[in-house]
Design a protein around this motif. Structure first.
Motif, PDB file in Angstrom:
ATOM      1  N   MET A   1       0.853  -1.181   0.000  1.00  0.00           N
ATOM      2  CA  MET A   1       0.000   0.000   0.000  1.00  0.00           C
ATOM      3  C   MET A   1       0.896   1.240   0.000  1.00  0.00           C
ATOM      4  SD  MET A   1      -2.967   0.822   2.684  1.00  0.00           S
ATOM      5  CE  MET A   1      -3.963   2.245   2.514  1.00  0.00           C
ATOM      6  N   PRO A   2       0.706   2.144  -0.949  1.00  0.00           N
ATOM      7  CA  PRO A   2       1.566   3.333  -1.029  1.00  0.00           C
ATOM      8  C   PRO A   2       1.308   4.290   0.132  1.00  0.00           C
ATOM      9  CG  PRO A   2      -0.170   3.456  -2.670  1.00  0.00           C
ATOM     10  CD  PRO A   2      -0.267   2.103  -2.035  1.00  0.00           C
ATOM     11  N   ARG A   3       2.362   4.981   0.512  1.00  0.00           N
ATOM     12  CA  ARG A   3       2.234   5.959   1.593  1.00  0.00           C
ATOM     13  C   ARG A   3       1.570   7.228   1.081  1.00  0.00           C
ATOM     14  NH1 ARG A   3       8.020   5.660   4.706  1.00  0.00           N
ATOM     15  NH2 ARG A   3       7.843   3.469   5.274  1.00  0.00           N
ATOM     16  N   PRO A   4       0.763   7.872   1.929  1.00  0.00           N
ATOM     17  CA  PRO A   4       0.136   9.132   1.500  1.00  0.00           C
ATOM     18  C   PRO A   4       1.187  10.238   1.359  1.00  0.00           C
ATOM     19  CG  PRO A   4      -0.779   8.369   3.600  1.00  0.00           C
ATOM     20  CD  PRO A   4       0.306   7.438   3.225  1.00  0.00           C
ATOM     21  N   THR A   5       0.980  11.091   0.387  1.00  0.00           N
ATOM     22  CA  THR A   5       1.907  12.197   0.161  1.00  0.00           C
ATOM     23  C   THR A   5       1.526  13.381   1.048  1.00  0.00           C
ATOM     24  OG1 THR A   5       0.557  13.117  -1.603  1.00  0.00           O
ATOM     25  CG2 THR A   5       2.220  11.485  -2.241  1.00  0.00           C
ATOM     26  N   ALA A   6       2.387  14.364   1.088  1.00  0.00           N
ATOM     27  CA  ALA A   6       2.112  15.573   1.862  1.00  0.00           C
ATOM     28  C   ALA A   6       0.896  16.306   1.310  1.00  0.00           C
ATOM     29  CB  ALA A   6       3.331  16.486   1.862  1.00  0.00           C
ATOM     30  N   ALA A   7       0.734  16.279   0.002  1.00  0.00           N
ATOM     31  CA  ALA A   7      -0.428  16.931  -0.609  1.00  0.00           C
ATOM     32  C   ALA A   7      -1.718  16.242  -0.184  1.00  0.00           C
ATOM     33  CB  ALA A   7      -0.294  16.906  -2.126  1.00  0.00           C
ATOM     34  N   GLN A   8      -1.703  14.913  -0.112  1.00  0.00           N
ATOM     35  CA  GLN A   8      -2.882  14.194   0.340  1.00  0.00           C
ATOM     36  C   GLN A   8      -3.229  14.555   1.780  1.00  0.00           C
ATOM     37  OE1 GLN A   8      -1.310  10.291  -0.807  1.00  0.00           O
ATOM     38  NE2 GLN A   8      -3.301   9.928  -1.769  1.00  0.00           N
ATOM     39  N   SER A  10      -2.454  17.311   3.422  1.00  0.00           N
ATOM     40  CA  SER A  10      -2.891  18.699   3.558  1.00  0.00           C
ATOM     41  C   SER A  10      -4.278  18.921   2.973  1.00  0.00           C
ATOM     42  CB  SER A  10      -1.875  19.647   2.921  1.00  0.00           C
ATOM     43  OG  SER A  10      -1.734  19.356   1.557  1.00  0.00           O
ATOM     44  N   TYR A  11      -4.538  18.392   1.774  1.00  0.00           N
ATOM     45  CA  TYR A  11      -5.866  18.553   1.174  1.00  0.00           C
ATOM     46  C   TYR A  11      -6.940  17.836   1.992  1.00  0.00           C
ATOM     47  CZ  TYR A  11      -4.214  20.774  -3.095  1.00  0.00           C
ATOM     48  OH  TYR A  11      -3.680  21.649  -3.999  1.00  0.00           O
ATOM     49  N   GLY A  12      -6.640  16.633   2.432  1.00  0.00           N
ATOM     50  CA  GLY A  12      -7.608  15.880   3.231  1.00  0.00           C
ATOM     51  C   GLY A  12      -7.911  16.562   4.553  1.00  0.00           C
ATOM     52  N   SER A  13      -6.869  17.029   5.241  1.00  0.00           N
ATOM     53  CA  SER A  13      -7.071  17.703   6.530  1.00  0.00           C
ATOM     54  C   SER A  13      -7.844  19.004   6.374  1.00  0.00           C
ATOM     55  CB  SER A  13      -5.720  17.989   7.188  1.00  0.00           C
ATOM     56  OG  SER A  13      -5.038  16.800   7.430  1.00  0.00           O
ATOM     57  N   ALA A  14      -7.480  19.773   5.367  1.00  0.00           N
ATOM     58  CA  ALA A  14      -8.196  21.037   5.137  1.00  0.00           C
ATOM     59  C   ALA A  14      -9.653  20.784   4.793  1.00  0.00           C
ATOM     60  CB  ALA A  14      -7.512  21.816   4.012  1.00  0.00           C
ATOM     61  N   THR A  15      -9.916  19.736   4.022  1.00  0.00           N
ATOM     62  CA  THR A  15     -11.292  19.404   3.669  1.00  0.00           C
ATOM     63  C   THR A  15     -12.094  19.012   4.905  1.00  0.00           C
ATOM     64  OG1 THR A  15     -10.589  18.660   1.492  1.00  0.00           O
ATOM     65  CG2 THR A  15     -12.730  17.896   2.248  1.00  0.00           C
ATOM     66  N   LEU A  45     -15.680  12.860   3.677  1.00  0.00           N
ATOM     67  CA  LEU A  45     -15.388  13.759   2.567  1.00  0.00           C
ATOM     68  C   LEU A  45     -13.880  14.028   2.456  1.00  0.00           C
ATOM     69  CD1 LEU A  45     -16.647  15.475   0.339  1.00  0.00           C
ATOM     70  CD2 LEU A  45     -16.821  17.342   1.986  1.00  0.00           C
ATOM     71  N   GLY A  46     -13.200  14.200   3.589  1.00  0.00           N
ATOM     72  CA  GLY A  46     -11.750  14.401   3.576  1.00  0.00           C
ATOM     73  C   GLY A  46     -11.006  13.199   3.025  1.00  0.00           C
ATOM     74  N   LEU A  47     -11.449  12.003   3.394  1.00  0.00           N
ATOM     75  CA  LEU A  47     -10.830  10.786   2.859  1.00  0.00           C
ATOM     76  C   LEU A  47     -11.066  10.668   1.360  1.00  0.00           C
ATOM     77  CD1 LEU A  47     -11.655   8.185   5.652  1.00  0.00           C
ATOM     78  CD2 LEU A  47      -9.400   9.030   4.988  1.00  0.00           C
ATOM     79  N   LEU A  48     -12.264  11.024   0.920  1.00  0.00           N
ATOM     80  CA  LEU A  48     -12.570  10.993  -0.511  1.00  0.00           C
ATOM     81  C   LEU A  48     -11.661  11.943  -1.288  1.00  0.00           C
ATOM     82  CD1 LEU A  48     -14.567   9.892  -2.679  1.00  0.00           C
ATOM     83  CD2 LEU A  48     -15.880  11.976  -2.275  1.00  0.00           C
ATOM     84  N   VAL A  49     -11.471  13.143  -0.777  1.00  0.00           N
ATOM     85  CA  VAL A  49     -10.601  14.124  -1.441  1.00  0.00           C
ATOM     86  C   VAL A  49      -9.156  13.628  -1.453  1.00  0.00           C
ATOM     87  CG1 VAL A  49      -9.610  16.433  -1.222  1.00  0.00           C
ATOM     88  CG2 VAL A  49     -12.076  16.114  -1.022  1.00  0.00           C
ATOM     89  N   ALA A  50      -8.695  13.092  -0.332  1.00  0.00           N
ATOM     90  CA  ALA A  50      -7.305  12.624  -0.249  1.00  0.00           C
ATOM     91  C   ALA A  50      -7.050  11.440  -1.171  1.00  0.00           C
ATOM     92  CB  ALA A  50      -6.972  12.248   1.187  1.00  0.00           C
ATOM     93  N   MET A  51      -8.018  10.553  -1.305  1.00  0.00           N
ATOM     94  CA  MET A  51      -7.827   9.387  -2.159  1.00  0.00           C
ATOM     95  C   MET A  51      -7.994   9.732  -3.638  1.00  0.00           C
ATOM     96  SD  MET A  51      -6.920   7.425   0.065  1.00  0.00           S
ATOM     97  CE  MET A  51      -6.804   5.790  -0.530  1.00  0.00           C
ATOM     98  N   ALA A  52      -8.740  10.769  -3.954  1.00  0.00           N
ATOM     99  CA  ALA A  52      -8.924  11.180  -5.349  1.00  0.00           C
ATOM    100  C   ALA A  52      -7.721  11.949  -5.870  1.00  0.00           C
ATOM    101  CB  ALA A  52     -10.182  12.030  -5.482  1.00  0.00           C
TER     102      ALA A  52
END
Length: 96
Positions: A1-8, A10-15, A45-52
């Motif tokens: 399973m790939p590790r989440p990136t910093a962008a994921q 930040s976008y997920g947390s902000a969402t 919703l944050g998980l959806l944004v981070a995974m997309a």
């Protein structure tokens, strides 16, 4: 399973934060169950944004990969031309 990136992250947390605040203000819920439901929806919703996010970044990487290679190839050619011109200028200055 790939590790989440910093962008994921930040976008997920902000969402999560902004959507939770927006829904709490919009629904004006005061009960504990309502707050829990809003927070659960915000987390989903944050998980959806981070995974997309990776799907968009892979497409961007794929599109820029060829243009980066083309620019690098042109840059190498430009360096070779400039080096040849400098060598010619150096040869002319030695003959004087």
């Amino acid at each position: 399973m790939p590790r989440p990136t910093a962008a994921q992250f930040s976008y997920g947390s902000a969402t999560v934060v902004f959507s939770a605040l927006a829904m709490l203000l919009l629904f004006r819920t005061e009960s504990g169950i309502g707050v829990a439901a809003v927070c659960t929806a915000a987390l989903a919703l944050g998980l959806l944004v981070a995974m997309a996010l990776p799907a968009r970044t892979k497409a961007v990487r794929k599109a820029t990969a060829t243009s980066t290679a083309a620019r690098t190839h042109r840059t190498i050619e430009d360096i070779e031309i400039a080096t040849a011109q400098r060598e010619r200028v150096g040869e002319h200055s030695l003959h004087r």
